[in-house]
Enzyme design. Structure first.
Site, short mmCIF file in Angstrom:
data_model
loop_
_atom_site.label_atom_id
_atom_site.label_comp_id
_atom_site.label_asym_id
_atom_site.label_seq_id
_atom_site.Cartn_x
_atom_site.Cartn_y
_atom_site.Cartn_z
N GLN B 66 0.82 -1.20 0.00
CA GLN B 66 0.00 0.00 0.00
C GLN B 66 0.86 1.26 0.00
O GLN B 66 1.99 1.24 0.47
CB GLN B 66 -0.88 0.03 1.26
CG GLN B 66 -1.89 -1.12 1.33
CD GLN B 66 -2.39 -1.37 2.75
OE1 GLN B 66 -3.53 -1.09 3.04
NE2 GLN B 66 -1.52 -1.88 3.60
N ASP B 172 0.38 -12.75 7.02
CA ASP B 172 -0.94 -12.83 6.40
C ASP B 172 -1.89 -13.48 7.41
O ASP B 172 -1.66 -14.61 7.86
CB ASP B 172 -0.84 -13.67 5.13
CG ASP B 172 -2.21 -14.02 4.56
OD1 ASP B 172 -3.22 -13.47 5.03
OD2 ASP B 172 -2.26 -14.85 3.62
N ASP B 190 -10.44 -6.33 11.03
CA ASP B 190 -10.23 -4.90 10.80
C ASP B 190 -9.39 -4.76 9.53
O ASP B 190 -8.24 -4.32 9.56
CB ASP B 190 -9.51 -4.28 12.00
CG ASP B 190 -9.33 -2.77 11.84
OD1 ASP B 190 -10.05 -2.17 11.00
OD2 ASP B 190 -8.49 -2.20 12.53
#
Lengths: 346, 346, 346, 346
Positions: B66, B172, B190
């Site tokens: 990201q 992960d 979340d």
């Protein structure tokens, strides 16, 4: 302009801060990012916006006169913003500053002393100092913060700021010229556009040119001033009026213009003198540049000078027909709002 | 979130740098400035944008998964941006995080062990750790950079990050749950919304819930997951599908929602368990909160919980009628594009 | 709202005009087009914008009070814009209008006569007329142009405009209520938000409620008014103040709220009466609706009503603590600027 | 461009429709309105946007090749948009079209026959037909819808469209030139920029110029083509490459440029011939114009032509150094996406 020290330092500081080395990136600038998400928006007119992506805010400050911001932009590299208006961009500031400085200095027989009204960024001094003949450049900007800011963050002007031929004054150029008694070969107006409430519009008036500036020009002296947008749709905002105003004060007045991409418009300048200004051929101009200027110019040469001096029919006609004279009472403004007024109106 | 250290340090550094003390300001944020000029633009849908002014870019980074940005915004204070999507804002992150964490923990008879899928920001752990009964919070986020980033810059979560009841894993969540053999009282999802190419959509599928997550729930265990936009016009993007998918896997499934201003929409969560979930009166809920939670909650109390559990007729009907089941083959996505895909497709 | 006649006619006209039949399209709406290029921008706050794509301008007008625009939008279908603020969107106007009208009418023992302040769009009358008990709806809007505009272009309200139970008056609601001597079971405030210079803020003041409106309420009569944004970050603009003001004037005051997507926020309404307002169970409400309302409601039912009545902790606390009372001198405004003031200041 | 019939008719129709005469207004254009709310956004580059207010969508259509829109803009009057890119604006289209057409026709000893590739708007034909010597203008545009659209809505080109010296063909200019056996004195390329997937980039390639276009030039014939952005920062997108490609095919090649405000950039054109192109003095050019052109030119005269022919140092150097040759395999594109590709890829 150039690399900004603070940044590398910040990074350094950060990598110390984090145990892990966070890979650095600029906003939405990484290979990964799917789209731009941070934008600078300049309101050119109430109904026209010039919007470009921003990847970093390099620095911000505020002075008594202006908000100051240095951004890393997508299309234009580093850009200097004053009061929300783009002043200067890495990508093309050389166009504005070479066009502002060199024609007048080349037209002058032997320019030794230069006075810069404004020019806090330092780029105008940088260009003037390229002339071998120049012994003294007095740069007079009212805004100490802007000067300190640019000194600190615009590396490409550092040398100029350090030159012993440069005298840097923090003062109102009007007051400074009023007090002084020495004269200058070339006076350069590198002022913000006249915006309502801005600090500068009094420096575009007939009485200022007549009573304060002109007495400070030496024999054969030349005034050159930036004169705002000069596009086919924008030249009547202030350009034609500044031109016509100078015609009331000087015998010889020469308007010229060039497109500055980051301004999203053509830009205008006006030269004025009481001595006839020479007409050089392309070749003569190129020779003068090679004889007088240290190093290369990026934008200006003989052919380019010819292009900037040749205005298109639309603009030429308006300039010829312009009757408006710029006085404090009849001031015209480009779109935008300065901050000085706000301070005053407090 | 909170004060960001780097900033004060930068200021310090600058005031050392400049002989003159440049007055600090944020972009177009000073009293003087006439209008906002720097904007963050989130593309909610291809034809809908959420745009707010930005005064500072506090920090940027990029991970394998990201783009990471921390901004100082006009309307929402500090905002954390991942891949160009607002994740969390100072002004209202407590709404999202209290709604995500507390209902499930309050419904559980005695929550001791919590597993958080994702949650790298730290706020979810912060809320879970407010429960006296909680002995262990395992937070498993795949993105080390995001975790390091938030550890470094989100002061309000620093305590949580330092808690000895918190186990922080970089992995992960799917793989982690697959490998583990211990069970948890509450598992909290979340995760980023399922966006095309994002890292997370595999954690919303029926097979994941059935085969990997459910075996890790202790007797009476509860799963709660964020479930994307739940507005009248947006709840069918993924919310109704996540709800219906969980209904295939768990006996008792409860959807709820609340408006989160900085998301410009109502937001959805879903609780699921194989044990019946209790219905508390407003008073019973308030009592539970006072007994179990250390300190005050800002958003959630008995009446608020009642409001979040009561969905409007439009959304209730769609949820009841939803037949789509979320599998890797039939994945639905909210608007936006992740970066993982790009990495893979390289 | 619905199909707009003018359009089909325009198309018809055009196909007559052109020898060739130009394929019709809306701006950047065709399969071909690579990206949206026409955008409506609402300034929610000075630092927050809600921006959506527009494919058609269906109609524009201007009255003495407001600019009027009907657009075909990407995300919300047809949207009605007054003074640059979105008033009503095809996609979700039913949420606002059902929430405004039905709770008060359901709470009233037998609502026969309804007075609507404003409501020129016609949707509020449309909802009120769904109640079998209602014999008379007086709709009083100051802006004839808006009413004519909506009559002409909002097909879904045509029936309501034609109803013989509807009395349509063009007048200042304040003046109208002052002059009248009849009383009403329910008075509905469907007014524009109080914006500086807007036509409406005088209709939110204590003296208006006390001296002009209240005398026009029959025994057991109920006032309900829209009360502006009610989100966690926006409810203190005017919502909490309108609530507190009504508490000075009425014995029983009930605030409620719901998220309206096209407003990009939660919205607030307030009911007030001097008779106790009943508390219905979900089932009782559903029964009342089925008994009293002709046809289906899209948004409101027992459970939804419960949700709208349950405010979250943040908003509830502010409302309880609010001390500001809305008077002409102390008026608060939501962001935006009306046009009436400009007319006056001429 | 000019008044658009449909509008007056619509107004007429409306005033019939409404009992009351709704005062007409354009979006946020009335004296009253506090700020612009409808904006057209052109993506100049992925990180640069040109955004102007829109008061009316005058007409929209879609063809097999392009989306077509006619807008009433704030700063530029009526603007024609194809595929989301501004093609032509009332305020300054004369700059582009005079610069495209007149230099080549003035340089030609006696231009009788003209072939226009593209030019569907009609303005290029309009300019060519101003030359007394011109007996025949063949205008060949692939997009019948655009031609019909402009015929119907651009009044200032109506006369040109009606001229019996104009032959209007709907065909691919490439195919048309391949089939024809007659030759032309001047061939004008008034084509859309080469954008990926656009219909036009094959008309900028060396093989097209060499094998298809050149054989259709009469002795002493001149080709002139628009050649995309020519600004200091944009001229290497396609301008320098089109210039260099023509240098492979023709003995004499002359690039020139002018700033077109509504394009937010300087624009480029290239003339090419196998006969030497004359150099006229300012006076000679002015005389030629007065002798050959019916009526006045707004933009072009002797001095203006000189300015457009004089490129600045930056652009001149890039053009001299350019080695890229435009072939179907090596095509370069300006930012943007056409629609033809999409159709094909179906």
């Amino acid at each position: 302009m150039g690399e900004v020290h603070i940044n590398s330092d910040v990074n350094h500081y950060e990598s110390k801060l984090n145990g892990s080395a966070i890979k650095k990136a600029t906003v939405a600038d990484s290979k990964n990012s799917s789209r731009r998400c941070l934008w600078f928006e300049e309101e050119i007119e109430e109904d026209l916006r010039w919007v470009f992506s921003v990847s970093k805010i390099l620095h911000t400050g505020v002075s008594d006169y202006q908000d100051i911001t240095l951004l890393e932009s997508g299309p234009f590299g580093k850009v200097l913003i004053l009061d929300g208006k783009l002043q200067s961009a890495d990508a093309d500031e050389f166009v504005y500053h070479e066009a502002l400085v060199h024609p007048a200095l080349l037209y002058h027989s032997n320019p030794k002393s230069i006075f810069i009204m404004g020019g806090g960024e330092g780029s105008t001094a940088r260009e003037a100092l390229k002339h071998r003949s120049v012994k003294k450049v007095v740069m007079c900007d009212i805004d100490k913060e802007v000067v300190d800011f640019c000194k600190a963050y615009l590396i490409s002007n550092r040398e100029a700021f350090k030159s012993n031929r440069l005298q840097l004054l923090i003062n109102d150029a009007r007051a400074e010229l009023e007090e002084r008694e020495d004269k200058f070969d070339v006076i350069i107006g590198d002022l913000a556009d006249p915006v309502e409430g801005g600090p500068c519009y009094q420096l575009y008036t007939q009485s200022f040119y007549e009573n304060i500036l002109k007495p400070r020009l030496a024999l054969g002296g030349i005034l050159v001033t930036q004169a705002g947008p000069a596009g086919i749709l924008s030249h009547e905002e202030v350009y034609s009026s500044i031109y016509n105003t100078l015609r009331q004060v000087f015998k010889y007045v020469i308007p010229y213009a060039a497109h500055v991409p980051s301004y999203s418009d053509s830009w205008g300048w006006v030269m004025a003198s009481d001595e006839p200004l020479p007409k050089f051929s392309i070749e003569e101009t190129d020779i003068r540049i090679s004889q007088r200027v240290i190093g290369d110019l990026c934008f200006l040469d003989g052919e380019t000078l010819g292009a900037t001096l040749a205005l298109n029919k639309v603009v030429r006609r308006s300039l010829a027909k312009e009757t408006h004279i710029y006085t404090e009472e009849t001031a015209r403004f480009v779109h935008g709002h300065g901050t000085a007024q706000k301070l005053i109106s407090k």
